[in-house]
Scaffold this active site. Structure first.
Site, PDB file in Angstrom:
ATOM      1  CG  ASP A  10      -0.201   0.114   2.557  1.00 17.69           C
ATOM      2  OD1 ASP A  10      -0.790   0.664   3.507  1.00 17.69           O
ATOM      3  OD2 ASP A  10       0.963  -0.345   2.634  1.00 17.69           O
ATOM      4  CG  ASP A  15       4.023   0.150   1.569  1.00 16.86           C
ATOM      5  OD1 ASP A  15       3.845   1.072   2.377  1.00 16.86           O
ATOM      6  OD2 ASP A  15       3.452  -0.963   1.656  1.00 16.86           O
ATOM      7  CG  ASN A  40       0.524   3.555   4.187  1.00 14.19           C
ATOM      8  OD1 ASN A  40       0.375   3.524   5.402  1.00 14.19           O
ATOM      9  ND2 ASN A  40       1.467   2.863   3.564  1.00 14.19           N
ATOM     10  CB  THR A 124       4.579  -4.163   2.841  1.00 17.34           C
ATOM     11  OG1 THR A 124       4.116  -3.636   1.585  1.00 17.34           O
ATOM     12  CG2 THR A 124       5.711  -5.129   2.603  1.00 17.34           C
ATOM     13  CG  PHE A 165      -1.770   1.646   9.436  1.00 18.02           C
ATOM     14  CD1 PHE A 165      -1.609   1.169   8.147  1.00 18.02           C
ATOM     15  CD2 PHE A 165      -2.692   2.663   9.664  1.00 18.02           C
ATOM     16  CE1 PHE A 165      -2.321   1.719   7.088  1.00 18.02           C
ATOM     17  CE2 PHE A 165      -3.422   3.214   8.601  1.00 18.02           C
ATOM     18  CZ  PHE A 165      -3.234   2.733   7.316  1.00 18.02           C
ATOM     19  CG  ASN A 166       0.246  -2.833   7.396  1.00 21.31           C
ATOM     20  OD1 ASN A 166      -0.182  -1.825   6.840  1.00 21.31           O
ATOM     21  ND2 ASN A 166       1.512  -3.224   7.298  1.00 21.31           N
ATOM     22  CG  HIS A 234       7.226   0.190   9.878  1.00 21.48           C
ATOM     23  ND1 HIS A 234       7.342  -0.182  11.203  1.00 21.48           N
ATOM     24  CD2 HIS A 234       6.908   1.508   9.908  1.00 21.48           C
ATOM     25  CE1 HIS A 234       7.100   0.848  11.990  1.00 21.48           C
ATOM     26  NE2 HIS A 234       6.832   1.892  11.237  1.00 21.48           N
ATOM     27  CG  ASP A 235       5.978  -1.627   4.543  1.00 20.73           C
ATOM     28  OD1 ASP A 235       5.353  -0.690   4.031  1.00 20.73           O
ATOM     29  OD2 ASP A 235       5.535  -2.309   5.506  1.00 20.73           O
TER      30      ASP A 235
HETATM   31  O1  RIB Z   1       2.536   0.148  10.828  1.00 20.32           O
HETATM   32  C1  RIB Z   1       3.410   0.297   9.744  1.00 20.32           C
HETATM   33  C2  RIB Z   1       2.784  -0.209   8.484  1.00 20.32           C
HETATM   34  O2  RIB Z   1       1.621   0.551   8.179  1.00 20.32           O
HETATM   35  C3  RIB Z   1       3.689  -0.047   7.249  1.00 20.32           C
HETATM   36  O3  RIB Z   1       3.401  -1.072   6.349  1.00 20.32           O
HETATM   37  C4  RIB Z   1       3.270   1.275   6.682  1.00 20.32           C
HETATM   38  O4  RIB Z   1       3.501   1.368   5.271  1.00 20.32           O
HETATM   39  C5  RIB Z   1       1.792   1.237   6.942  1.00 20.32           C
HETATM   40  O5  RIB Z   1       1.184   0.483   5.895  1.00 20.32           O
HETATM   41 CA    CA Z   2       2.799  -0.505   4.042  1.00 18.97          CA
END
Ligand code: RIB
Ligand code: CA
Length: 304
Positions: A10, A15, A40, A124, A165-166, A234-235
């Site tokens: 996303d 990403d 996102n 991701t 978040f994801n 993160h990703d």
């Molecule tokens: O919490 C971080 C994640 O949420 C990452 O994948 C960032 O791109 C958002 O999608």
């Molecule tokens: Ca992401």
């Protein structure tokens, strides 16, 4: 042997860096498709952004498929306050010349799972596309080698005290995925927040030069300024696990997804095996931060 993988994402600045890392590792990763999900930012932007990143990375031979524009049950929650309205604010990427390929991401994930023995998924973003593929055609579950996903947390969340978040965006999809029986590798905030895009590191990336170095440095500067506590890579860490799992440590655990109430989006990780439930995921808790970051810089330098 090159690992066959579909990246479901996303984009989002992190990403984008994850995709560029994968582009720079074509000798080790056989990227069969990029599938895109809302997260996102809305799907119209995440698909445009995937096309822009593929254009930037010169990745013209990997099909990009648009997927689900909203979670399975909940309304879409986005994160423009972190990623900007476009989802890739902070840098001027070249206009997209790589087009979307026809077909829905969910159908393409199913087709590729049947066609490519041992295909891995690297997710991701919210897990909506992955869950929909597993619901539409459960027979793909034993065909997938594993699902390596950035999501969840052993400890604190980043959207609520409980939820990352994801998983927060689509907890019902996450429950489908974690109950699917497909081998899962979960890279949650506990490990991804160990890899920070510090100013010194952004300078190292900028020095790569070419078109990619400065753009990635600018994207990460924007992201670091807006994300809570300076953001994290993160990703890219999830792609890093695909490439060099020996840089990571973790434990096989039973993970349950909370879908309702104040803890919705929580990954309840049975780190100490208290439930007696059989593990359904390898939960990663540490990474060799410097070694991973060196890998990232070397790969980005190959993209140019
Ligand atoms: O919490 C971080 C994640 O949420 C990452 O994948 C960032 O791109 C958002 O999608
Ligand atoms: Ca992401």
């Amino acid at each position: 042997m090159r690992r066959k993988v579909v990246i479901d994402c996303d984009p989002g600045q992190d990403d984008a860096v994850a995709l560029l890392l994968a582009f720079g590792e074509a000798e080790r990763l056989d990227l069969r498709a990029i599938t895109v999900v809302a997260g996102n930012v809305p799907l119209a932007w995440t698909t445009t952004n995937a096309r822009r990143v593929a254009t930037l990375g010169g990745c013209t031979d990997v099909p990009i498929y648009a997927g689900c524009g909203r979670p399975l049950v909940n309304p879409l929650v986005t994160a423009e306050h972190v990623h900007g309205d476009s989802g890739l604010d902070g840098a001027d990427l070249p206009p997209a010349t790589v087009d979307l390929s026809p077909g829905h991401a969910v159908d393409r994930i199913i087709e590729l799972a049947h066609a490519e023995d041992g295909l891995a998924l690297c997710a991701t973003g919210p897990l909506t596309n992955v869950a929909m593929a597993l619901v539409k055609d459960p027979s793909i579950a034993p065909k997938l080698s594993r699902i390596v996903l950035m999501g969840g947390a052993i400890g604190h969340g980043n959207v609520t005290p409980s939820a990352e978040f994801n998983i927060y965006v689509d907890p019902h999809a996450a429950r489908v995925v974690f109950e699917s029986g497909v081998p899962i590798v979960m890279l949650g905030l506990d490990v991804t927040e160990q890899v920070r895009p510090t100013a010194e590191r952004r300078a190292r990336i900028r020095e790569i030069g070419g078109e990619v170095g400065p753009i990635v440095a600018d994207l990460l500067s924007f992201y670091a300024e807006r994300a809570a506590d300076g953001g994290a890579l993160h990703d890219p860490v999830a792609v890093g696990y695909l490439l060099e799992p020996e840089l990571f440590t973790g434990r096989d655990c039973f993970v349950e997804i909370v879908t309702e109430g104040p803890c919705a989006g929580r990954t309840v990780v049975d780190w100490r095996g208290r439930t007696g439930r059989p593990p359904n995921a390898r939960v990663i808790d540490t990474v060799d931060d410097e070694a991973f970051f060196s890998l990232l810089v070397e790969s980005l330098a190959r993209v140019g």
